[in-house]
Design a protein around this motif. Structure first.
Motif, short mmCIF file in Angstrom:
data_model
loop_
_atom_site.label_atom_id
_atom_site.label_comp_id
_atom_site.label_asym_id
_atom_site.label_seq_id
_atom_site.Cartn_x
_atom_site.Cartn_y
_atom_site.Cartn_z
N GLN A 210 48.42 60.30 74.17
CA GLN A 210 48.56 59.15 73.21
C GLN A 210 49.76 58.30 73.75
OE1 GLN A 210 47.60 59.55 69.07
NE2 GLN A 210 49.16 58.06 68.46
N TYR B 223 52.12 55.20 72.85
CA TYR B 223 52.65 54.05 71.66
C TYR B 223 53.45 53.44 72.10
CZ TYR B 223 54.24 52.73 67.19
OH TYR B 223 54.73 51.91 66.17
N SER C 154 59.10 50.47 61.72
CA SER C 154 59.31 51.56 62.95
C SER C 154 58.89 52.98 62.48
CB SER C 154 59.94 51.09 64.17
OG SER C 154 59.78 50.08 64.74
N ASP D 277 55.87 54.92 63.22
CA ASP D 277 55.86 56.13 64.27
C ASP D 277 55.60 57.29 63.66
OD1 ASP D 277 57.12 54.38 65.97
OD2 ASP D 277 59.38 55.07 65.71
N ALA D 278 55.76 57.66 62.63
CA ALA D 278 55.22 58.80 61.74
C ALA D 278 53.84 58.85 61.71
CB ALA D 278 55.96 59.31 60.48
N THR D 279 53.34 57.68 61.36
CA THR D 279 51.61 57.72 61.19
C THR D 279 51.05 57.92 62.70
OG1 THR D 279 52.04 55.97 59.34
CG2 THR D 279 49.94 56.04 60.35
N VAL D 280 51.57 57.20 63.59
CA VAL D 280 50.93 57.35 64.96
C VAL D 280 51.14 58.99 65.39
CG1 VAL D 280 51.12 56.90 67.25
CG2 VAL D 280 51.01 55.05 65.59
N GLY D 281 52.30 59.52 65.24
CA GLY D 281 52.58 60.87 65.71
C GLY D 281 51.81 61.79 64.97
N THR D 282 51.36 61.93 63.50
CA THR D 282 50.79 62.70 62.92
C THR D 282 49.30 62.37 62.59
OG1 THR D 282 51.19 61.65 60.54
CG2 THR D 282 52.63 63.16 61.25
N GLY D 283 49.01 61.02 62.72
CA GLY D 283 47.50 60.64 62.42
C GLY D 283 47.31 60.61 60.97
N HIS E 269 52.13 61.81 55.15
CA HIS E 269 53.32 62.20 55.48
C HIS E 269 54.54 61.87 55.12
CE1 HIS E 269 54.42 58.32 57.34
NE2 HIS E 269 53.22 58.28 57.90
#
Length: 75
Positions: A9, A11, A52, A56-62, A68
């Motif tokens: 992935q 980003y 950011s 970032d945490a949303t993309v990284g954890t889904g 999160h």
């Protein structure tokens, strides 16, 4: 037995396809073009807040920010 599939992935904060596509079409991003042509691409829906660290945490954890726990910029 099923074979495991790989996932990468990428980003890019602030990147928009409306700018990336013309650059790829002009041959300016050959490696990125190759990645896109062999995989999938899409737009990221970004619910507020648009900070950011939260994104970032949303993309990284889904997971959503409420799950999160990163809810704002770190001060």
């Amino acid at each position: 037995m099923t074979r495991a599939r790989s996932l990468i992935q990428i980003y890019l904060a602030g990147a928009e396809w409306k700018y990336i596509h013309p650059l790829m079409d002009a041959g300016g991003l050959p490696n990125f073009e190759r990645l896109v042509s062999k995989g999938l691409m899409g737009n990221l829906y970004s619910p507020p807040p648009l900070a950011s660290p939260v994104l970032d945490a949303t993309v990284g954890t889904g997971r959503f920010a409420s799950e999160h726990g990163v809810l704002d910029r770190l001060v």
